[in-house]
Design an enzyme around this catalytic site. Structure first.
Site, PDB file in Angstrom:
ATOM      1  N   ASN A 194       0.856  -1.114   0.003  1.00 32.32           N
ATOM      2  CA  ASN A 194      -0.149  -0.070  -0.011  1.00 32.32           C
ATOM      3  C   ASN A 194       1.031   1.349   0.103  1.00 32.32           C
ATOM      4  O   ASN A 194       1.590   1.448   0.974  1.00 32.32           O
ATOM      5  CB  ASN A 194      -0.958  -0.054   1.279  1.00 32.32           C
ATOM      6  CG  ASN A 194      -1.669   1.397   1.534  1.00 32.32           C
ATOM      7  OD1 ASN A 194      -1.860   1.906   0.476  1.00 32.32           O
ATOM      8  ND2 ASN A 194      -2.284   1.315   2.537  1.00 32.32           N
ATOM      9  N   TRP A 195       1.092   2.043  -1.286  1.00 27.73           N
ATOM     10  CA  TRP A 195       1.984   3.090  -1.309  1.00 27.73           C
ATOM     11  C   TRP A 195       1.387   4.193  -0.705  1.00 27.73           C
ATOM     12  O   TRP A 195       2.039   5.447  -0.470  1.00 27.73           O
ATOM     13  CB  TRP A 195       1.976   3.330  -2.736  1.00 27.73           C
ATOM     14  CG  TRP A 195       3.372   2.261  -3.327  1.00 27.73           C
ATOM     15  CD1 TRP A 195       3.614   1.266  -2.713  1.00 27.73           C
ATOM     16  CD2 TRP A 195       4.268   2.649  -4.482  1.00 27.73           C
ATOM     17  NE1 TRP A 195       4.684   0.594  -3.516  1.00 27.73           N
ATOM     18  CE2 TRP A 195       4.888   1.558  -4.817  1.00 27.73           C
ATOM     19  CE3 TRP A 195       4.007   3.667  -5.537  1.00 27.73           C
ATOM     20  CZ2 TRP A 195       5.570   1.370  -5.792  1.00 27.73           C
ATOM     21  CZ3 TRP A 195       4.837   3.496  -6.553  1.00 27.73           C
ATOM     22  CH2 TRP A 195       5.534   2.281  -6.774  1.00 27.73           C
ATOM     23  N   LYS A 196      -0.112   4.205  -0.309  1.00 26.22           N
ATOM     24  CA  LYS A 196      -0.537   5.392   0.341  1.00 26.22           C
ATOM     25  C   LYS A 196      -0.439   6.543  -0.551  1.00 26.22           C
ATOM     26  O   LYS A 196      -0.568   6.378  -1.689  1.00 26.22           O
ATOM     27  CB  LYS A 196      -0.010   5.549   1.811  1.00 26.22           C
ATOM     28  CG  LYS A 196      -0.038   4.420   2.829  1.00 26.22           C
ATOM     29  CD  LYS A 196       0.283   4.410   3.984  1.00 26.22           C
ATOM     30  CE  LYS A 196       0.007   3.251   4.983  1.00 26.22           C
ATOM     31  NZ  LYS A 196       0.205   3.209   6.274  1.00 26.22           N
ATOM     32  N   HIS A 254      -9.220   1.165   5.107  1.00 23.28           N
ATOM     33  CA  HIS A 254      -8.126   1.349   5.860  1.00 23.28           C
ATOM     34  C   HIS A 254      -8.241   2.402   6.935  1.00 23.28           C
ATOM     35  O   HIS A 254      -9.028   3.416   7.163  1.00 23.28           O
ATOM     36  CB  HIS A 254      -7.145   1.867   4.946  1.00 23.28           C
ATOM     37  CG  HIS A 254      -5.715   2.042   5.439  1.00 23.28           C
ATOM     38  ND1 HIS A 254      -5.209   2.939   6.249  1.00 23.28           N
ATOM     39  CD2 HIS A 254      -4.589   1.191   5.395  1.00 23.28           C
ATOM     40  CE1 HIS A 254      -3.805   2.366   6.672  1.00 23.28           C
ATOM     41  NE2 HIS A 254      -3.472   1.508   6.131  1.00 23.28           N
ATOM     42  N   GLU A 264      -6.384   4.626   7.921  1.00 18.39           N
ATOM     43  CA  GLU A 264      -6.399   6.226   7.677  1.00 18.39           C
ATOM     44  C   GLU A 264      -7.373   6.916   7.141  1.00 18.39           C
ATOM     45  O   GLU A 264      -7.748   8.061   7.173  1.00 18.39           O
ATOM     46  CB  GLU A 264      -5.107   6.175   7.030  1.00 18.39           C
ATOM     47  CG  GLU A 264      -3.714   6.104   7.760  1.00 18.39           C
ATOM     48  CD  GLU A 264      -2.670   5.286   6.998  1.00 18.39           C
ATOM     49  OE1 GLU A 264      -2.654   5.629   5.869  1.00 18.39           O
ATOM     50  OE2 GLU A 264      -1.816   4.886   7.509  1.00 18.39           O
ATOM     51  N   GLU A 300      -4.923  -4.770  10.591  1.00 14.22           N
ATOM     52  CA  GLU A 300      -3.884  -3.952  10.993  1.00 14.22           C
ATOM     53  C   GLU A 300      -4.145  -2.833  12.226  1.00 14.22           C
ATOM     54  O   GLU A 300      -4.827  -2.166  12.294  1.00 14.22           O
ATOM     55  CB  GLU A 300      -3.643  -2.664   9.815  1.00 14.22           C
ATOM     56  CG  GLU A 300      -3.743  -3.457   8.378  1.00 14.22           C
ATOM     57  CD  GLU A 300      -3.028  -2.355   7.315  1.00 14.22           C
ATOM     58  OE1 GLU A 300      -2.085  -2.428   6.785  1.00 14.22           O
ATOM     59  OE2 GLU A 300      -3.419  -1.262   7.183  1.00 14.22           O
ATOM     60  N   GLY A 322       3.153   2.120  10.628  1.00 18.11           N
ATOM     61  CA  GLY A 322       4.111   3.316  10.598  1.00 18.11           C
ATOM     62  C   GLY A 322       4.904   3.616  11.918  1.00 18.11           C
ATOM     63  O   GLY A 322       5.599   4.652  12.000  1.00 18.11           O
ATOM     64  N   SER A 350       3.897  -2.287  10.246  1.00 21.54           N
ATOM     65  CA  SER A 350       5.514  -2.214  10.601  1.00 21.54           C
ATOM     66  C   SER A 350       6.084  -3.439  10.055  1.00 21.54           C
ATOM     67  O   SER A 350       6.965  -3.806  10.763  1.00 21.54           O
ATOM     68  CB  SER A 350       5.632  -1.770  12.126  1.00 21.54           C
ATOM     69  OG  SER A 350       5.323  -0.501  12.456  1.00 21.54           O
ATOM     70  N   GLY A 409       3.016  -0.919   4.423  1.00 16.85           N
ATOM     71  CA  GLY A 409       3.157   0.231   3.821  1.00 16.85           C
ATOM     72  C   GLY A 409       4.390   0.681   3.474  1.00 16.85           C
ATOM     73  O   GLY A 409       4.911   0.491   2.209  1.00 16.85           O
ATOM     74  N   GLY A 410       5.134   1.364   4.424  1.00 22.37           N
ATOM     75  CA  GLY A 410       6.410   1.881   4.091  1.00 22.37           C
ATOM     76  C   GLY A 410       7.369   1.335   3.338  1.00 22.37           C
ATOM     77  O   GLY A 410       8.087   1.447   2.575  1.00 22.37           O
TER      78      GLY A 410
HETATM   79  P1  13P Z   1       3.389   0.604   7.554  1.00 23.67           P
HETATM   80  O1  13P Z   1       3.575  -0.918   6.950  1.00 23.67           O
HETATM   81  O2  13P Z   1       4.183   1.573   6.888  1.00 23.67           O
HETATM   82  O3  13P Z   1       3.458   0.310   8.952  1.00 23.67           O
HETATM   83  O4  13P Z   1       1.919   0.490   7.088  1.00 23.67           O
HETATM   84  C1  13P Z   1       1.009  -0.464   7.424  1.00 23.67           C
HETATM   85  C2  13P Z   1      -0.354  -0.166   6.474  1.00 23.67           C
HETATM   86  O5  13P Z   1      -1.002   0.677   6.650  1.00 23.67           O
HETATM   87  C3  13P Z   1      -0.438  -0.859   5.467  1.00 23.67           C
HETATM   88  O6  13P Z   1      -2.018  -0.563   4.809  1.00 23.67           O
END
Ligand code: 13P
Length: 251
Positions: A9-11, A93, A95, A163, A169, A209, A230-231
């Site tokens: 997920n590149w957000k 998600h 977020e 999640e 993050g 993470s 994510g990251g």
């Molecule tokens: P991180 O891997 O950056 O913690 O993000 C997880 C996430 O929200 C994937 O959707």
């Protein structure tokens, strides 16, 4: 049985400059033993699809509107994502739930629209730190599952991503026991609602993470069918070892 899935997920990250990362991934992981899904920003879907063409790596959106079309300035429909080459979409998600006040009802409507458009819906669930500390995690997950997952769900059109909000993050990860407890609970709830066939076939991902250094132990937890990353999905050098760990777990 369930094919494992590594999803990135590149957000709100990535412009055309990031497409080189996908080129590298497609070279290292074409015809992988696991499913690989990249969810870039919608602006990159078409170009990402072109770069990944023939690699077997799929693309997905990060959100869609619950309506099929209409006067919703700035929004994107499930059919538009499919038209841009996506085969999946993340919905619910944390977020989106936080930034856009999305509730379980909204998430269920989006997932339903996505499934009806032929997309696989990756429905996200997870507790806050306060909920975890109050020992409410399983109640929260149960409520999110009954509220956010549509009745028409199957092993093909539904993926669940657990999640924990406090792990996203932050570099903090639940213990493997905590991950196993939630994933086992999700499987049991799926069985109760949809029956054994669906419960056996829905992939349940862990997210929050996930890094090259912890992926192996997370993938060894029962009922973990992959990760939503994510990251660490932004760079091939980080995502590739995670995919390798999942390929190893797939045997
Ligand atoms: P991180 O891997 O950056 O913690 O993000 C997880 C996430 O929200 C994937 O959707």
């Amino acid at each position: 049985m369930r094919r494992k899935l590594a999803a990135g997920n590149w957000k709100m990250n990535g412009t055309g400059d990031g497409l080189g990362e996908l080129r590298t991934l497609s070279q290292s992981h074409s015809a992988s033993a696991v499913d690989i899904l990249i969810c870039p920003p919608a602006t990159l879907l078409h170009r990402a699809g072109a770069v990944l063409d023939g690699s077997g790596i799929a693309t997905g959106g990060q959100d869609c509107h619950a309506a099929g079309s209409g006067a919703h300035t700035g929004d994107i429909s499930a059919a538009m994502l499919a038209d841009a080459g996506a085969t999946a979409v993340i919905v619910g998600h944390s977020e989106r739930r936080a930034d856009h006040d999305e509730r379980n009802d909204d998430v269920r409507a989006k997932a339903k629209t996505a499934m009806e458009a032929g997309l696989m819906a990756v429905v996200c669930l997870g507790e806050s730190l306060a909920e975890r500390e109050a020992a409410n995690t399983l109640d929260i997950i149960a409520g999110q599952m009954s509220g956010s997952i549509p009745d028409l769900s199957t092993g093909e059109n539904l993926v669940i991503a657990y999640e924990p909000i406090w792990a996203i993050g932050t570099g903090k990860v639940p213990t493997m026991e905590q991950i196993g407890e939630v994933h086992g609970f999700v499987r049991t709830r799926l069985d109760r609602r949809f029956g054994a066939g669906v419960a056996r076939s829905v992939r349940v991902l862990y997210g929050g993470s996930v890094k090259p250094g912890n992926a192996g132990e997370i993938f060894a937890v029962p009922n973990v069918d992959g990760a939503l990353v994510g990251g660490a999905s932004l760079k091939a050098d980080d995502f590739s070892p995670i995919i390798h760990a999942l390929e190893d777990a797939a045997g």
